[in-house]
Every structure is written in structure tokens, then in C-alpha cells.
Design a protein around this motif. Structure first.
Motif, PDB file in Angstrom:
ATOM      1  N   LYS A  41      38.102  90.930 -35.181  1.00  0.00           N
ATOM      2  CA  LYS A  41      38.743  91.070 -33.870  1.00  0.00           C
ATOM      3  C   LYS A  41      38.743  89.746 -33.101  1.00  0.00           C
ATOM      4  N   ILE A  42      37.754  88.917 -33.349  1.00  0.00           N
ATOM      5  CA  ILE A  42      37.618  87.664 -32.600  1.00  0.00           C
ATOM      6  C   ILE A  42      38.504  86.564 -33.166  1.00  0.00           C
ATOM      7  N   ARG A  43      38.515  86.413 -34.487  1.00  0.00           N
ATOM      8  CA  ARG A  43      39.225  85.307 -35.120  1.00  0.00           C
ATOM      9  C   ARG A  43      40.703  85.224 -34.733  1.00  0.00           C
ATOM     10  N   PRO A  44      41.444  86.354 -34.691  1.00  0.00           N
ATOM     11  CA  PRO A  44      42.867  86.257 -34.320  1.00  0.00           C
ATOM     12  C   PRO A  44      43.103  85.793 -32.882  1.00  0.00           C
ATOM     13  N   LEU A  45      42.071  85.873 -32.034  1.00  0.00           N
ATOM     14  CA  LEU A  45      42.208  85.473 -30.639  1.00  0.00           C
ATOM     15  C   LEU A  45      41.976  83.978 -30.436  1.00  0.00           C
ATOM     16  N   LEU A  46      41.483  83.312 -31.472  1.00  0.00           N
ATOM     17  CA  LEU A  46      41.113  81.905 -31.363  1.00  0.00           C
ATOM     18  C   LEU A  46      42.164  81.018 -32.024  1.00  0.00           C
ATOM     19  N   ALA A  47      42.933  80.321 -31.209  1.00  0.00           N
ATOM     20  CA  ALA A  47      43.877  79.348 -31.755  1.00  0.00           C
ATOM     21  C   ALA A  47      43.132  78.107 -32.235  1.00  0.00           C
ATOM     22  N   ASP A  48      41.976  77.866 -31.649  1.00  0.00           N
ATOM     23  CA  ASP A  48      41.185  76.683 -31.972  1.00  0.00           C
ATOM     24  C   ASP A  48      39.714  77.069 -31.909  1.00  0.00           C
ATOM     25  N   ASP A  49      39.000  76.894 -33.020  1.00  0.00           N
ATOM     26  CA  ASP A  49      37.585  77.278 -33.038  1.00  0.00           C
ATOM     27  C   ASP A  49      36.652  76.075 -32.900  1.00  0.00           C
ATOM     28  N   THR A  50      37.177  74.992 -32.350  1.00  0.00           N
ATOM     29  CA  THR A  50      36.341  73.814 -32.097  1.00  0.00           C
ATOM     30  C   THR A  50      35.159  74.187 -31.194  1.00  0.00           C
ATOM     31  N   ARG A  51      33.969  73.795 -31.597  1.00  0.00           N
ATOM     32  CA  ARG A  51      32.710  74.054 -30.869  1.00  0.00           C
ATOM     33  C   ARG A  51      32.488  75.540 -30.618  1.00  0.00           C
ATOM     34  N   MET A  52      33.014  76.354 -31.517  1.00  0.00           N
ATOM     35  CA  MET A  52      32.765  77.797 -31.476  1.00  0.00           C
ATOM     36  C   MET A  52      32.373  78.274 -32.864  1.00  0.00           C
ATOM     37  N   THR A  53      31.182  78.831 -32.967  1.00  0.00           N
ATOM     38  CA  THR A  53      30.709  79.380 -34.224  1.00  0.00           C
ATOM     39  C   THR A  53      30.675  80.895 -34.094  1.00  0.00           C
ATOM     40  N   ILE A  54      31.425  81.579 -34.936  1.00  0.00           N
ATOM     41  CA  ILE A  54      31.462  83.040 -34.889  1.00  0.00           C
ATOM     42  C   ILE A  54      30.415  83.594 -35.842  1.00  0.00           C
ATOM     43  N   ILE A  55      29.540  84.441 -35.326  1.00  0.00           N
ATOM     44  CA  ILE A  55      28.542  85.129 -36.143  1.00  0.00           C
ATOM     45  C   ILE A  55      28.977  86.584 -36.231  1.00  0.00           C
ATOM     46  N   ASP A  56      29.426  86.983 -37.394  1.00  0.00           N
ATOM     47  CA  ASP A  56      30.027  88.307 -37.577  1.00  0.00           C
ATOM     48  C   ASP A  56      28.978  89.410 -37.469  1.00  0.00           C
ATOM     49  N   THR A  57      29.261  90.397 -36.638  1.00  0.00           N
ATOM     50  CA  THR A  57      28.417  91.582 -36.530  1.00  0.00           C
ATOM     51  C   THR A  57      29.285  92.773 -36.202  1.00  0.00           C
ATOM     52  N   LYS A  58      29.067  93.858 -36.931  1.00  0.00           N
ATOM     53  CA  LYS A  58      29.865  95.070 -36.714  1.00  0.00           C
ATOM     54  C   LYS A  58      29.151  96.069 -35.799  1.00  0.00           C
ATOM     55  N   GLU A  59      27.909  95.773 -35.468  1.00  0.00           N
ATOM     56  CA  GLU A  59      27.120  96.689 -34.640  1.00  0.00           C
ATOM     57  C   GLU A  59      27.179  96.232 -33.192  1.00  0.00           C
ATOM     58  N   LYS A  60      27.280  97.181 -32.257  1.00  0.00           N
ATOM     59  CA  LYS A  60      27.290  96.846 -30.825  1.00  0.00           C
ATOM     60  C   LYS A  60      26.537  97.905 -30.046  1.00  0.00           C
ATOM     61  N   ILE A  61      26.095  97.520 -28.876  1.00  0.00           N
ATOM     62  CA  ILE A  61      25.400  98.459 -27.985  1.00  0.00           C
ATOM     63  C   ILE A  61      26.418  99.038 -27.024  1.00  0.00           C
ATOM     64  N   ASN A  62      26.476 100.357 -26.953  1.00  0.00           N
ATOM     65  CA  ASN A  62      27.439 101.055 -26.107  1.00  0.00           C
ATOM     66  C   ASN A  62      26.842 101.327 -24.732  1.00  0.00           C
ATOM     67  N   SER A  63      27.707 101.563 -23.774  1.00  0.00           N
ATOM     68  CA  SER A  63      27.267 101.771 -22.390  1.00  0.00           C
ATOM     69  C   SER A  63      26.420 103.027 -22.235  1.00  0.00           C
ATOM     70  N   ASP A  64      26.605 104.004 -23.142  1.00  0.00           N
ATOM     71  CA  ASP A  64      25.841 105.250 -23.024  1.00  0.00           C
ATOM     72  C   ASP A  64      24.580 105.259 -23.889  1.00  0.00           C
ATOM     73  N   ASP A  65      24.287 104.145 -24.564  1.00  0.00           N
ATOM     74  CA  ASP A  65      23.052 104.059 -25.346  1.00  0.00           C
ATOM     75  C   ASP A  65      21.849 103.921 -24.420  1.00  0.00           C
ATOM     76  N   GLU A  66      20.735 104.509 -24.810  1.00  0.00           N
ATOM     77  CA  GLU A  66      19.493 104.321 -24.057  1.00  0.00           C
ATOM     78  C   GLU A  66      19.062 102.873 -24.266  1.00  0.00           C
ATOM     79  N   PRO A  67      18.917 102.077 -23.189  1.00  0.00           N
ATOM     80  CA  PRO A  67      18.769 100.629 -23.331  1.00  0.00           C
ATOM     81  C   PRO A  67      17.663 100.155 -24.258  1.00  0.00           C
ATOM     82  N   VAL A  68      16.431 100.584 -24.018  1.00  0.00           N
ATOM     83  CA  VAL A  68      15.310 100.074 -24.813  1.00  0.00           C
ATOM     84  C   VAL A  68      15.429 100.524 -26.258  1.00  0.00           C
ATOM     85  N   ARG A  69      15.790 101.784 -26.467  1.00  0.00           N
ATOM     86  CA  ARG A  69      15.948 102.298 -27.830  1.00  0.00           C
ATOM     87  C   ARG A  69      17.042 101.532 -28.576  1.00  0.00           C
TER      88      ARG A  69
END
Length: 332
Positions: A41-69
Motif C-alpha cells: 500500500k505504501i510503495r505505490p504512493l512514493l514517487a521517490d523513496d530517497t531517505r525513506m526506508t520501508i519496513i514491511d509489516t502486515k499487522e496493525k493495531i486497530n482503534s478498538d484493540d485494548e491498548p496494552v494487550r
């Protein structure tokens, strides 16, 4: 300066996140970004990746997740990995538009708090009628606070206002239900006494909530419960008033519309006064490195200004100054 970015947090991620940091990168050659998120999702948005390193991750924290858990169970989430980069010294600071509670947990349990700080506080910059703005903390990182913690907030807010707001001697006020020294409950009376005895800040006494937007103080200190209530009241009132004004113009016929046209510049000025996007995000003060929470609904402009905010904190070494201050107090 290397900043870790949680690219998947927020309502409009990753588009606005990438747009905002790309603008900052193009203008500030000293900035470099570690961008954590879904690379497809990120790569197509970047016309230029100079000084940008993308670290691929498919996992994300959702707004309804219990924060500490969520922080403890989702080890590969973009927010968690960004915080780990700061902890490991791979990045100097971190920005996220994601869950406030999860970011607070990541800041506390991963990045870590400064020695001598009991509880980090969340501090946004809010508008004033003169356009100067003020900072207020805590606005919700903690439900309860002790007087000694409010004193710590005053000191940290003072450093921030000096470094980033350009104030030689910031005015520090205690949010209370009256301006007299004997007002408030035991917490506020004790805090007032401690702040009055502190030589390192310009404590101006109690300030009431109705004077906040009139620039009663540059730094407003409060407990997290009260601060969050005041913040939501300010935000809600501003949106409601602007909404009522819009409806009054648009729903009351031709004369109202003509009057609105005549007042257009004045209305725009009011809207600009309450547009806080140029102030950046809310800083989690009291951590070992800058961790900043931009609003979940932020646009690219707000992300850009949040990056510039972090850059200024790093340039001024604000966190290091706080560390040195509390180390000196501990040794005294």
C-alpha cells in the motif's frame, strides 16, 4: 535525524502519512524516515523513496484493540516496530496517527520514561484568540495524578514552550476552579504550593477554563482527567460554533448568504485561529525520546507540521534538557 513513522495509523492512512512526510523530506535534507507498514500500500504512493526506508509489516493495531494487550500481543504491528526502532537507537523519534491509548502504552513500555518522571503526560498545543496558542498537559495519559507529577508536567511544559514556542520565560498556570490560591481540592492546593516554591519556572497562579483561549498562560498544568475534559470541551465548542455559523448563513435565505459573503474574510480568520494543524501533534512528554501523536483524522498538512515539530524537538534537544534537569534534581 531519523524518524520512525507508523504509516498505518489514522483514518486516512497510509496516503496522508506518506504525503506529509514526503513534503517534509523534500524540504529538509537532514531528515530520514523509517516507514513501518504494508509495503504493497505504501510503495505505490512514493514517487521517490530517497531517505525513506520501508519496513514491511502486515499487522496493525486497530482503534478498538485494548491498548496494552495489543502492544504486547501484536509484536509485528507497525506502531510496535516503530517504537522498538526508537528504543534500539535506530530512530531518534516516532510519529503515529493511530490509537492514542496504544501509543501511550508503546511509549511507556517500549521507549521508556525518563528517570525521575513518574508518569508521562500527553500535551497538545491549543489555539488562543491572539493566535499565539498554549500547551496543556496532561490531557488524558493518566486518569489520576499526584501533586508532584503536576510539578513535573510544569517543568517539562516549560522546556517545550521555551524551545519550540520561542518563549524566553513561559507563563505557567494551574488549571483550577478559581484564581485564588486557596481554590480547588487538596490536589490543586498542594500543587499550587509546590509550584509557588519552584524557582525554575514563572508560575502565575491558578487559571480558569474560561480564560484558556484568551491566552491566560503559555503552559497550563492539569491532571489527566480534568485536562481531557477541558480539551474535549474546547474542541467540541469550536466545532459547534463554526457549524452553527455555517448553518445560520446557508439556511436563512439570500440576505444571510449575502451577509456571509461580506463577512467571508472574518469567518476565514476565525476558522484559521482554531485550525491547530500547523501546531503539530500531541507530545507524550516524559519519555526518553520524542513520541508524538497526530490526530487520527489528520491530513497531509498536519502530518507535515508534526514532522517539523519533531525536528525542532530534536534540534533543540528538549528531551535531553529534561533528562539533565531531573538528573540534577535527583543528585541535589
Amino acid at each position: 535525524m531519523k524518524i520512525a513513522i507508523d504509516a498505518m495509523g489514522g483514518d486516512h492512512a497510509p496516503e496522508v502519512v506518506i504525503q506529509g512526510i514526503a513534503q517534509a523530506r523534500d524540504e529538509r535534507p537532514e531528515l530520514e524516515f523509517l516507514v513501518y507498514g504494508d509495503e504493497t500500500k505504501i510503495r505505490p504512493l512514493l514517487a521517490d523513496d530517497t531517505r525513506m526506508t520501508i519496513i514491511d509489516t502486515k499487522e496493525k493495531i486497530n482503534s478498538d484493540d485494548e491498548p496494552v494487550r495489543a502492544i504486547r500481543s501484536k509484536k509485528q504491528a507497525s506502531m510496535v516496530l516503530a517504537a522498538q526502532a526508537v528504543k534500539n537507537g535506530e530512530a531518534d523519534a516516532m510519529i503515529s496517527l493511530g490509537s492514542t491509548g496504544a501509543l501511550l502504552a508503546a511509549g511507556l513500555f517500549i521507549v521508556g520514561r525518563i528517570r525521575g518522571i513518574d508518569r508521562p503526560g500527553l500535551m497538545p498545543t491549543l489555539p488562543t484568540t491572539d493566535g499565539a496558542g498554549f500547551v496543556m498537559l496532561d490531557v488524558g495519559a493518566n486518569a489520576e495524578n499526584r501533586a508532584s507529577q503536576l510539578v513535573q508536567y510544569a517543568v517539562m511544559g516549560n522546556f517545550y514552550a521555551h524551545d519550540l514556542r520561542g518563549l524566553a520565560k513561559p507563563k505557567v498556570g494551574l488549571l483550577n476552579n478559581g484564581t485564588e490560591a486557596n481554590k480547588g481540592d487538596a490536589l490543586h492546593q498542594e500543587t499550587y504550593q509546590l509550584l509557588s516554591e519552584l524557582d525554575d519556572i514563572d508560575f502565575i497562579g491558578n487559571v480558569e477554563s474560561d480564560s484558556l483561549l484568551k491566552h491566560a498562560a503559555d503552559v497550563v498544568v492539569t491532571d489527566g482527567f480534568t485536562g481531557n475534559a477541558a480539551l474535549k470541551a474546547i474542541e467540541g465548542s469550536a466545532k459547534t460554533i463554526l457549524g452553527l455559523l455555517k448553518h445560520a448563513i446557508m439556511d436563512n435565505g439570500l440576505k444571510a448568504k449575502l451577509g456571509g459573503a461580506l463577512l467571508r474574510n472574518g469567518i476565514k480568520e476565525i476558522a484559521t485561529t482554531f485550525d491547530v494543524s500547523s501546531y503539530g501533534g500531541a507530545v507524550l512528554l516524559g519519555l526518553k525520546a520524542p513520541v508524538v501523536k497526530a490526530h487520527g483524522g489528520a491530513d497531509a498538512k498536519a502530518v507535515y507540521y508534526t514532522v517539523r515539530q519533531v525536528e525542532k524537538m530534536l534540534e533543540a534537544q528538549t528531551v535531553q534538557k529534561v533528562v539533565a534537569y531531573f538528573d540534577a534534581k535527583k543528585q541535589a
